[in-house]
Design a protein around this motif. Structure first.
Motif, mmCIF file in Angstrom:
data_model
loop_
_atom_site.group_PDB
_atom_site.id
_atom_site.type_symbol
_atom_site.label_atom_id
_atom_site.label_comp_id
_atom_site.label_asym_id
_atom_site.label_seq_id
_atom_site.Cartn_x
_atom_site.Cartn_y
_atom_site.Cartn_z
ATOM 1 N N LEU A 50 0.853 -1.133 -0.011
ATOM 2 C CA LEU A 50 0.044 0.004 0.008
ATOM 3 C C LEU A 50 0.849 1.256 0.018
ATOM 4 O O LEU A 50 1.681 1.615 0.915
ATOM 5 N N LEU A 51 0.958 1.961 -1.028
ATOM 6 C CA LEU A 51 1.883 3.028 -1.285
ATOM 7 C C LEU A 51 1.478 4.375 -1.318
ATOM 8 O O LEU A 51 0.745 4.853 -2.322
ATOM 9 N N ASP A 52 1.915 5.231 -0.356
ATOM 10 C CA ASP A 52 1.573 6.626 -0.543
ATOM 11 C C ASP A 52 2.535 7.300 -1.645
ATOM 12 O O ASP A 52 3.390 6.867 -1.866
ATOM 13 N N LEU A 53 1.886 8.331 -2.040
ATOM 14 C CA LEU A 53 2.920 8.922 -3.273
ATOM 15 C C LEU A 53 3.736 10.100 -2.621
ATOM 16 O O LEU A 53 4.837 10.310 -3.141
ATOM 17 N N GLY A 54 3.237 10.849 -1.564
ATOM 18 C CA GLY A 54 4.025 12.004 -1.202
ATOM 19 C C GLY A 54 5.030 11.613 0.113
ATOM 20 O O GLY A 54 4.921 11.684 1.117
ATOM 21 N N LEU A 55 6.263 10.982 -0.670
ATOM 22 C CA LEU A 55 7.224 10.382 0.435
ATOM 23 C C LEU A 55 8.313 11.411 0.744
ATOM 24 O O LEU A 55 8.420 12.378 -0.429
ATOM 25 N N PRO A 56 8.967 11.475 1.674
ATOM 26 C CA PRO A 56 10.047 12.478 2.015
ATOM 27 C C PRO A 56 11.162 12.279 1.140
ATOM 28 O O PRO A 56 11.820 13.410 0.782
ATOM 29 N N ASP A 57 11.620 11.082 0.653
ATOM 30 C CA ASP A 57 12.798 11.004 0.097
ATOM 31 C C ASP A 57 12.696 10.869 -1.580
ATOM 32 O O ASP A 57 13.489 11.211 -2.261
ATOM 33 N N VAL A 58 11.857 10.050 -1.965
ATOM 34 C CA VAL A 58 11.601 9.607 -3.243
ATOM 35 C C VAL A 58 9.976 9.622 -3.621
ATOM 36 O O VAL A 58 9.179 9.141 -2.760
ATOM 37 N N ASP A 59 9.666 10.376 -4.627
ATOM 38 C CA ASP A 59 8.200 10.377 -5.058
ATOM 39 C C ASP A 59 7.725 8.862 -5.133
ATOM 40 O O ASP A 59 8.227 8.073 -5.544
ATOM 41 N N GLY A 60 6.462 8.564 -4.524
ATOM 42 C CA GLY A 60 5.865 7.256 -5.050
ATOM 43 C C GLY A 60 5.740 6.575 -6.120
ATOM 44 O O GLY A 60 6.062 5.500 -6.092
ATOM 45 N N ALA A 61 5.757 7.573 -7.157
ATOM 46 C CA ALA A 61 5.525 7.232 -8.439
ATOM 47 C C ALA A 61 6.919 6.518 -8.709
ATOM 48 O O ALA A 61 6.879 5.603 -9.475
ATOM 49 N N ASP A 62 8.149 7.241 -8.384
ATOM 50 C CA ASP A 62 9.341 6.578 -8.667
ATOM 51 C C ASP A 62 9.703 5.259 -8.102
ATOM 52 O O ASP A 62 10.317 4.520 -8.622
ATOM 53 N N VAL A 63 9.026 5.185 -6.826
ATOM 54 C CA VAL A 63 9.334 3.947 -5.979
ATOM 55 C C VAL A 63 8.469 2.898 -6.612
ATOM 56 O O VAL A 63 9.052 1.820 -6.993
ATOM 57 N N LEU A 64 7.188 3.328 -7.225
ATOM 58 C CA LEU A 64 6.485 2.155 -8.044
ATOM 59 C C LEU A 64 7.188 1.813 -9.231
ATOM 60 O O LEU A 64 7.268 0.428 -9.409
ATOM 61 N N SER A 65 7.906 2.714 -9.946
ATOM 62 C CA SER A 65 8.571 2.419 -11.177
ATOM 63 C C SER A 65 9.746 1.417 -10.728
ATOM 64 O O SER A 65 10.005 0.473 -11.576
ATOM 65 N N MET A 66 10.528 1.849 -9.906
ATOM 66 C CA MET A 66 11.605 0.995 -9.376
ATOM 67 C C MET A 66 11.392 -0.544 -9.022
ATOM 68 O O MET A 66 12.166 -1.400 -8.929
ATOM 69 N N LEU A 67 10.214 -0.284 -7.979
ATOM 70 C CA LEU A 67 9.699 -1.371 -7.660
ATOM 71 C C LEU A 67 9.326 -2.633 -8.675
ATOM 72 O O LEU A 67 9.338 -3.930 -8.720
ATOM 73 N N ARG A 68 8.356 -1.977 -9.707
ATOM 74 C CA ARG A 68 8.054 -3.033 -10.977
ATOM 75 C C ARG A 68 9.186 -3.526 -11.640
ATOM 76 O O ARG A 68 9.398 -4.241 -12.418
ATOM 77 N N ALA A 69 10.549 -2.829 -11.604
ATOM 78 C CA ALA A 69 11.537 -3.344 -12.543
ATOM 79 C C ALA A 69 12.226 -4.731 -11.659
ATOM 80 O O ALA A 69 12.778 -5.369 -12.399
ATOM 81 N N VAL A 70 11.706 -4.879 -10.615
ATOM 82 C CA VAL A 70 12.427 -6.015 -9.762
ATOM 83 C C VAL A 70 11.242 -6.925 -9.283
ATOM 84 O O VAL A 70 11.744 -8.027 -8.745
ATOM 85 N N SER A 71 10.166 -6.735 -9.296
ATOM 86 C CA SER A 71 9.257 -7.400 -8.397
ATOM 87 C C SER A 71 7.656 -7.138 -9.390
ATOM 88 O O SER A 71 7.412 -6.139 -9.756
ATOM 89 N N ASP A 72 6.882 -8.277 -9.090
ATOM 90 C CA ASP A 72 5.437 -8.198 -9.373
ATOM 91 C C ASP A 72 4.607 -8.157 -8.392
ATOM 92 O O ASP A 72 3.293 -8.664 -8.420
ATOM 93 N N ILE A 73 4.948 -7.924 -7.109
ATOM 94 C CA ILE A 73 4.199 -7.650 -5.959
ATOM 95 C C ILE A 73 3.093 -6.822 -6.214
ATOM 96 O O ILE A 73 3.320 -5.780 -6.660
ATOM 97 N N PRO A 74 1.920 -7.250 -5.977
ATOM 98 C CA PRO A 74 0.795 -5.986 -6.324
ATOM 99 C C PRO A 74 0.837 -4.920 -5.418
ATOM 100 O O PRO A 74 1.259 -4.876 -4.260
ATOM 101 N N VAL A 75 0.576 -3.542 -5.987
ATOM 102 C CA VAL A 75 0.764 -2.427 -5.392
ATOM 103 C C VAL A 75 -0.651 -1.734 -5.463
ATOM 104 O O VAL A 75 -1.032 -1.551 -6.772
#
Length: 227
Positions: A50-75
């Protein structure tokens, strides 16, 4: 139910969501920023993020992109950004679903269950039986007292959403979220029309319900017929 990785930078919201998810039977691990979330997702492999977008270090959309590069865990993205273009962008980046803040615990639980079913990660029994109603979620077959019932896809998904919570009153907003993926809400008329079609195929009416009961101003309940 599910192992949830909650990524939310607001401590108060993170605490409230953790309690709410645990009250629904989920296991919850929580982090407050993006990079630790990536590490936790890869190392611990939760059932859903469960991913919030307004994160203090990295935007949640960028976290989503990086996670999708290495995992198929539902987000499931949790956001206050309700523009349609933003929703489309998040889905194209690999989000499985999204909820618009503010949302209820019931709505969030419904979205988690729906995402897990679509990804094949749920341990729920694929066959649901309520009285003489039998629903096979693998073959999309429905029977009433042994009689086959042909349902359109949304009619079937509506029936499953109600049958999974037999005896409970489910709000139309939660049904719109789970069945039609309308996280921002929608017209109750959509539910009403499909409910009418579903009743007709099950051999009942709103005036003479057998399985499907409308609770005015609250929602819909599927229940075992009275003997």
């Amino acid at each position: 139910m599910a192992q949830v990785l909650l990524v939310e930078d607001d401590a108060a919201i993170r605490s409230a969501l953790t309690r709410a998810l645990r009250d629904h039977g989920h296991g919850v691990a929580s982090v407050g920023s993006g990079l630790p979330a990536l590490s936790a997702a890869v190392e611990n492999r939760p059932d859903v993020v469960l991913l919030d977008l307004g994160l203090p270090d990295v935007d949640g959309a960028d976290v989503l992109s990086m996670l999708r590069a290495v995992s198929d865990i539902p987000v499931i993205v949790a956001t206050a950004r309700d523009e349609e273009s933003e929703m489309v962008r998040l889905l194209e980046l690999g989000a499985d679903d999204y909820v618009i803040k503010p949302f209820t615990a019931l709505q969030l639980n419904a979205r988690i269950r729906a995402v897990l079913r679509r990804s094949g990660r749920t341990e729920e029994d694929p066959v649901i039986t309520v009285g003489g109603l039998r629903i096979d979620t693998r073959s999309y077959e429905v029977q009433v007292d042994g009689r086959p019932v042909e349902l359109a896809r949304k009619e079937f998904e509506l029936l499953v959403a109600l049958a999974r919570r037999a005896g409970e009153v489910v709000s139309k907003r939660d049904l719109l979220a789970e069945v039609w993926q309308l996280a921002w809400g929608g017209s109750d008329r959509t539910v009403d029309v499909h409910l009418s079609w579903l009743r007709r195929k099950l051999g009942e009416t709103a005036a003479a319900p057998h399985y499907l009961y409308s609770v005015r101003g609250v929602g819909v309940r599927l229940a075992t017929p009275p003997t």
